[in-house]
Design an enzyme around this catalytic site. Sequence first.
Site, PDB file in Angstrom:
ATOM      1  N   ASP A 108       0.860  -1.183   0.000  1.00  0.00           N
ATOM      2  CA  ASP A 108       0.000   0.000   0.000  1.00  0.00           C
ATOM      3  C   ASP A 108       0.896   1.233   0.000  1.00  0.00           C
ATOM      4  OD1 ASP A 108      -2.359   1.503   0.186  1.00  0.00           O
ATOM      5  OD2 ASP A 108      -3.245   0.023   1.539  1.00  0.00           O
ATOM      6  N   ASP A 143      -2.862   4.658  -2.414  1.00  0.00           N
ATOM      7  CA  ASP A 143      -3.883   5.300  -1.591  1.00  0.00           C
ATOM      8  C   ASP A 143      -4.192   6.708  -2.096  1.00  0.00           C
ATOM      9  OD1 ASP A 143      -5.426   5.104   1.000  1.00  0.00           O
ATOM     10  OD2 ASP A 143      -4.234   6.884   1.427  1.00  0.00           O
ATOM     11  N   GLU A 150      -6.395   4.107  -5.843  1.00  0.00           N
ATOM     12  CA  GLU A 150      -7.654   4.411  -5.158  1.00  0.00           C
ATOM     13  C   GLU A 150      -8.113   5.787  -5.618  1.00  0.00           C
ATOM     14  OE1 GLU A 150      -9.416   4.673  -0.610  1.00  0.00           O
ATOM     15  OE2 GLU A 150      -7.492   5.588  -1.089  1.00  0.00           O
ATOM     16  N   HIS A 174     -10.836  -2.331   3.564  1.00  0.00           N
ATOM     17  CA  HIS A 174     -10.596  -1.911   4.939  1.00  0.00           C
ATOM     18  C   HIS A 174     -11.352  -0.650   5.335  1.00  0.00           C
ATOM     19  CE1 HIS A 174      -7.935   0.422   2.432  1.00  0.00           C
ATOM     20  NE2 HIS A 174      -7.785   1.292   3.424  1.00  0.00           N
ATOM     21  N   ASP A 175     -11.895   0.074   4.355  1.00  0.00           N
ATOM     22  CA  ASP A 175     -12.635   1.309   4.616  1.00  0.00           C
ATOM     23  C   ASP A 175     -14.143   1.133   4.507  1.00  0.00           C
ATOM     24  OD1 ASP A 175     -10.452   2.985   5.089  1.00  0.00           O
ATOM     25  OD2 ASP A 175     -10.215   3.493   2.971  1.00  0.00           O
TER      26      ASP A 175
END
Length: 551
Positions: free
Chosen positions: A102, A204, A246, A320-321
């Site tokens: 990430d 990210d 993302e 994860h969000d």
Amino acid sequence: MTDRKTAEAWKEAVVYQVYPRSFMDSNGDGIGDLAGIIGKLDYLQQLGVNLLWLSPVYRSPMDDNGYDISSYEDIAEVFGTLQEMERLIAEAKVRDMGILMDLVVNHTSDEHPWFLEALKSTNSPYRDFYIWRKPAADGGPPNDFRSYFGGSGWTFDIASGEYYFHQFSKRQPDLNWDNPQVREEVHAMMNRWLDKGISGFRMDVIDLIGKDVDRQVMVNGKNLHQFIHQMNRATFGHRDCVTVGETWSATPEDALLYSAEQREELSMVFQFEHIKLFWDEHDGKWCNKPFNLLRFKEVIDKWQRALAHQGWNSLFWSNHDLPRAVSRFGDDGRYRVASAKMLATALHCLKGTPYIYQGEEIGMTNVRFASIDDYRDIESLNLYRERTEAGVSDAQMMEGIYANGRDNARTPMQWDNSPHAGFTQGTPWIAANPNYQQVNVAAALACPDSIFFHYQKLVALRKKLPLLVHGDFQQIFADHPQVFGWLRRFNGQTLVVINNFTPEPVTLDVPEAMQGKQGTCLITNSSPRVRLPASLELQPFESFALLLERS
């Protein structure tokens, strides 16, 4: 340049996301770690996935659970050591799995050496690594931009008399990508990780790096694609690896800019239009809207068609969000197993690269903790405080957190029915979902008809059936309010995929051209279908994929 056929092997892959803090704790401190992941690689190999995406494990004060990085070159002590990270890369490779790191380069931690140096003096060479502005005429922030985590997006530095900018926590100052030295440092760091043998990056909030803070343009800034193209040429573009960005703001047109081959930017992006369908126009994700299948189908169809010939889709229900897939799109009560299998079939039979979030393969669900004190996510805690102080009731805010809070995805991975779901011998950093007694890996592996083995079969089908990777997409039953169906075609083969997205039985009239067609049922969560009659009687959440006989 890497051979194109090799470089596109990721199109045939299935990615599994690991949230390290919650995956497996090897040393009893209540926090998942790299050694814990290494100890579960055989489980992931059994599932059949090709790539493991790790949420950040870099050194960090953990203000945002690792998305606030204080050193890109080292591993957070709670997760282990750099040597263990290198061992994980090697052990995964032995099992034919690659590691996606990430990459968080829109911002750093306020404990990163660059920011610490920037604080020392306005003349520091690192000052321009971040974004500083003098106060407004009234002494307040330079503008009224609000942080995504609540409060102002500007924090005052008393020593220099200037404000620094942050889109997230005040402990996550934004990097200044207009500074070429920032780009050079980031590129060098990326190359060092690639040299260690990782298979690529998940990037990210990458759509924020081209920001213009004075005009309050945060997404799709004028230099965004130039920065990403430059990154591609300087790092991963000449290597055999995969990159996914993302991009909460992305439209299909944007996605083509990111992922079309000739643009030399990214392999694909995460887009969130299907996620935002649940969000209220005013209160966002904190006021949940009911699932509208017709709108959902329109969104998926739009993206499948837009990236049919150029670019590439990423396919995901959760991460994860986000909320747990079966709680968001399915039924986490009576039909938990059936709807989880249906969702798996639907996702893996679309065109694009499928992503499995840890626990999705056993049907883990959202959690409803009794009190805000049981939650750990900085976003939920900050917004709860801000909104309740503004008059929103505790009950209303908790309902929003129950539906969309990030901790839904961050409770410990449920390995067995022992204390804390077998995640740790200590006290977990966040409590396990109480349903771990019934929903866990051990129970799934003991049941040949479990959700796990349904996922395993789908992953295996993707590896042996080029149609699932390369076939085109054509929606059928577009106006049906309960059923999502489509055809995939490739090299003379046709696959029919039909999914009942509701807990009600459905009578489905089959188009005349398809009536009587026979084939092989590749996968189903009900009785195998071998023929398409004039009228199909679908069970609640029934789903199947039928490979038609060649005519």
